[in-house]
Design an enzyme around this catalytic site. Structure first.
Site, PDB file in Angstrom:
ATOM      1  N   PRO A   9     -10.152   0.125  20.710  1.00 52.44           N
ATOM      2  CG  PRO A   9      -9.559   2.346  21.069  1.00 52.44           C
ATOM      3  CD  PRO A   9      -9.166   1.129  20.299  1.00 52.44           C
ATOM      4  CG  ASN A  10     -14.636   2.608  23.429  1.00 53.53           C
ATOM      5  OD1 ASN A  10     -14.834   2.526  24.638  1.00 53.53           O
ATOM      6  ND2 ASN A  10     -13.972   3.604  22.893  1.00 53.53           N
ATOM      7  NE  ARG A  17     -18.534   2.184  20.746  1.00 47.73           N
ATOM      8  CZ  ARG A  17     -17.526   2.236  19.883  1.00 47.73           C
ATOM      9  NH1 ARG A  17     -16.993   1.118  19.433  1.00 47.73           N
ATOM     10  NH2 ARG A  17     -17.043   3.369  19.492  1.00 47.73           N
ATOM     11  CE1 TYR A  22     -19.473   1.558  15.765  1.00 49.23           C
ATOM     12  CE2 TYR A  22     -20.395   2.515  17.769  1.00 49.23           C
ATOM     13  CZ  TYR A  22     -19.522   2.574  16.704  1.00 49.23           C
ATOM     14  OH  TYR A  22     -18.700   3.659  16.548  1.00 49.23           O
ATOM     15  CG  ASN A  73     -13.284  -1.959  13.836  1.00 53.29           C
ATOM     16  OD1 ASN A  73     -12.877  -0.794  13.861  1.00 53.29           O
ATOM     17  ND2 ASN A  73     -14.565  -2.279  13.948  1.00 53.29           N
ATOM     18  CB  ALA A  76     -11.201   6.014  18.484  1.00 56.03           C
ATOM     19  CG  HIS A  79     -11.249   8.100  12.852  1.00 51.99           C
ATOM     20  ND1 HIS A  79     -11.684   7.765  11.590  1.00 51.99           N
ATOM     21  CD2 HIS A  79     -12.074   7.437  13.725  1.00 51.99           C
ATOM     22  CE1 HIS A  79     -12.748   6.967  11.697  1.00 51.99           C
ATOM     23  NE2 HIS A  79     -12.996   6.751  12.981  1.00 51.99           N
ATOM     24  CG  ASP A  86       4.271   5.019  11.147  1.00 50.61           C
ATOM     25  OD1 ASP A  86       3.770   5.312  10.054  1.00 50.61           O
ATOM     26  OD2 ASP A  86       4.885   5.839  11.865  1.00 50.61           O
ATOM     27  CD  GLU A  97      -9.420   1.179   7.402  1.00 46.69           C
ATOM     28  OE1 GLU A  97      -8.676   1.315   6.388  1.00 46.69           O
ATOM     29  OE2 GLU A  97      -9.915   2.132   8.007  1.00 46.69           O
ATOM     30  CG  HIS A  99     -14.147   1.170   9.914  1.00 43.57           C
ATOM     31  ND1 HIS A  99     -13.514   1.376  11.120  1.00 43.57           N
ATOM     32  CD2 HIS A  99     -13.228   1.410   8.956  1.00 43.57           C
ATOM     33  CE1 HIS A  99     -12.265   1.742  10.885  1.00 43.57           C
ATOM     34  NE2 HIS A  99     -12.059   1.756   9.580  1.00 43.57           N
ATOM     35  CB  ILE A 100     -19.338  -2.258  12.904  1.00 37.96           C
ATOM     36  CG1 ILE A 100     -18.433  -3.398  13.386  1.00 37.96           C
ATOM     37  CG2 ILE A 100     -20.815  -2.590  13.092  1.00 37.96           C
ATOM     38  CD1 ILE A 100     -18.405  -3.572  14.899  1.00 37.96           C
ATOM     39  CB  SER A 101     -20.763   2.518  11.891  1.00 32.01           C
ATOM     40  OG  SER A 101     -19.492   3.116  12.098  1.00 32.01           O
ATOM     41  NE  ARG A 106     -20.921   6.799  13.448  1.00 35.94           N
ATOM     42  CZ  ARG A 106     -20.262   6.205  14.447  1.00 35.94           C
ATOM     43  NH1 ARG A 106     -19.482   5.158  14.200  1.00 35.94           N
ATOM     44  NH2 ARG A 106     -20.381   6.658  15.681  1.00 35.94           N
ATOM     45  NE  ARG A 110     -17.819   8.618  14.740  1.00 39.80           N
ATOM     46  CZ  ARG A 110     -17.367   8.240  15.940  1.00 39.80           C
ATOM     47  NH1 ARG A 110     -16.373   7.381  16.044  1.00 39.80           N
ATOM     48  NH2 ARG A 110     -17.903   8.700  17.045  1.00 39.80           N
TER      49      ARG A 110
HETATM   50  C1  DQA Z   1     -15.702   1.931  14.111  1.00 39.80           C
HETATM   51  C2  DQA Z   1     -15.898   3.382  13.658  1.00 39.80           C
HETATM   52  C3  DQA Z   1     -14.993   4.314  14.431  1.00 39.80           C
HETATM   53  O1  DQA Z   1     -15.201   5.659  14.006  1.00 39.80           O
HETATM   54  C4  DQA Z   1     -15.296   4.242  15.915  1.00 39.80           C
HETATM   55  O2  DQA Z   1     -14.385   5.045  16.638  1.00 39.80           O
HETATM   56  C5  DQA Z   1     -15.308   2.843  16.431  1.00 39.80           C
HETATM   57  C6  DQA Z   1     -15.885   1.786  15.609  1.00 39.80           C
HETATM   58  C7  DQA Z   1     -16.687   0.966  13.417  1.00 39.80           C
HETATM   59  O3  DQA Z   1     -16.465  -0.234  13.495  1.00 39.80           O
HETATM   60  O4  DQA Z   1     -17.689   1.413  12.852  1.00 39.80           O
HETATM   61  O5  DQA Z   1     -14.957   2.596  17.581  1.00 39.80           O
HETATM   62  O6  DQA Z   1     -14.389   1.528  13.756  1.00 39.80           O
END
Ligand code: DQA
Length: 142
Positions: A9-10, A17, A22, A73, A76, A79, A86, A97, A99-101, A106, A110
């Protein structure tokens, strides 16, 4: 060889965003970058994004059944989604896996990923380039 790049999501909001967190690369740019890198590495890369957990679980089942490597990725869901974890546990090819950030710099909520324990490896905090690094690592495993 196919690689699925799955985004939660997002992440479709990349570029607008929270650019301080990001960056300014848009989701469309990300898709293009991943497809180009995939072509260079000899992969057929498919990039998908969803805000629907069941759809993500279905995509992971598809990857499990076809032994397709996955770059995930989970956003959210990373977490807290035991359903996504699963589904990841059932994968039969490598899972990276991404994650951009840097989630460890943070908010505390997270810091923990329910996915990491079932991933082959984790790339955090290297921006959108993390996806390209994940593809490069997968290319070494071919
Ligand atoms: C994220 C980090 C997550 O905590 C956050 O909810 C995201 C993006 C990242 O790519 O840094 O939506 O996965």
């Amino acid at each position: 060889m196919k690689v699925l790049i799955l985004n939660g999501p997002n992440l479709d909001r990349l570029g607008t965003r929270e650019p301080d967190v990001y960056g300014r690369t848009t989701y469309a740019d990300l898709v293009e970058m991943c497809e180009a890198e995939g072509r260079d590495l000899g992969f057929e890369v498919e990039v998908r994004q969803t805000a629907h957990e069941g759809e993500m679980v279905g995509w992971l089942h598809e990857a499990a059944d076809a032994s397709t490597p996955v770059v995930l990725n989970g956003a959210a869901w990373t977490h807290y989604s035991i359903a996504v974890r699963d589904a990841c546990s059932q994968l039969t090819a490598p899972l990276v896996e991404v994650h951009i950030s840097n989630i460890h710099q943070r908010e505390e909520f997270r810091h923990h990923s329910v996915i990491s324990a079932v991933a082959s490896g984790v790339i955090v905090g290297l921006g959108v380039e993390g996806y390209l690094l994940a593809l490069r690592w997968l290319s070494l495993k071919k």
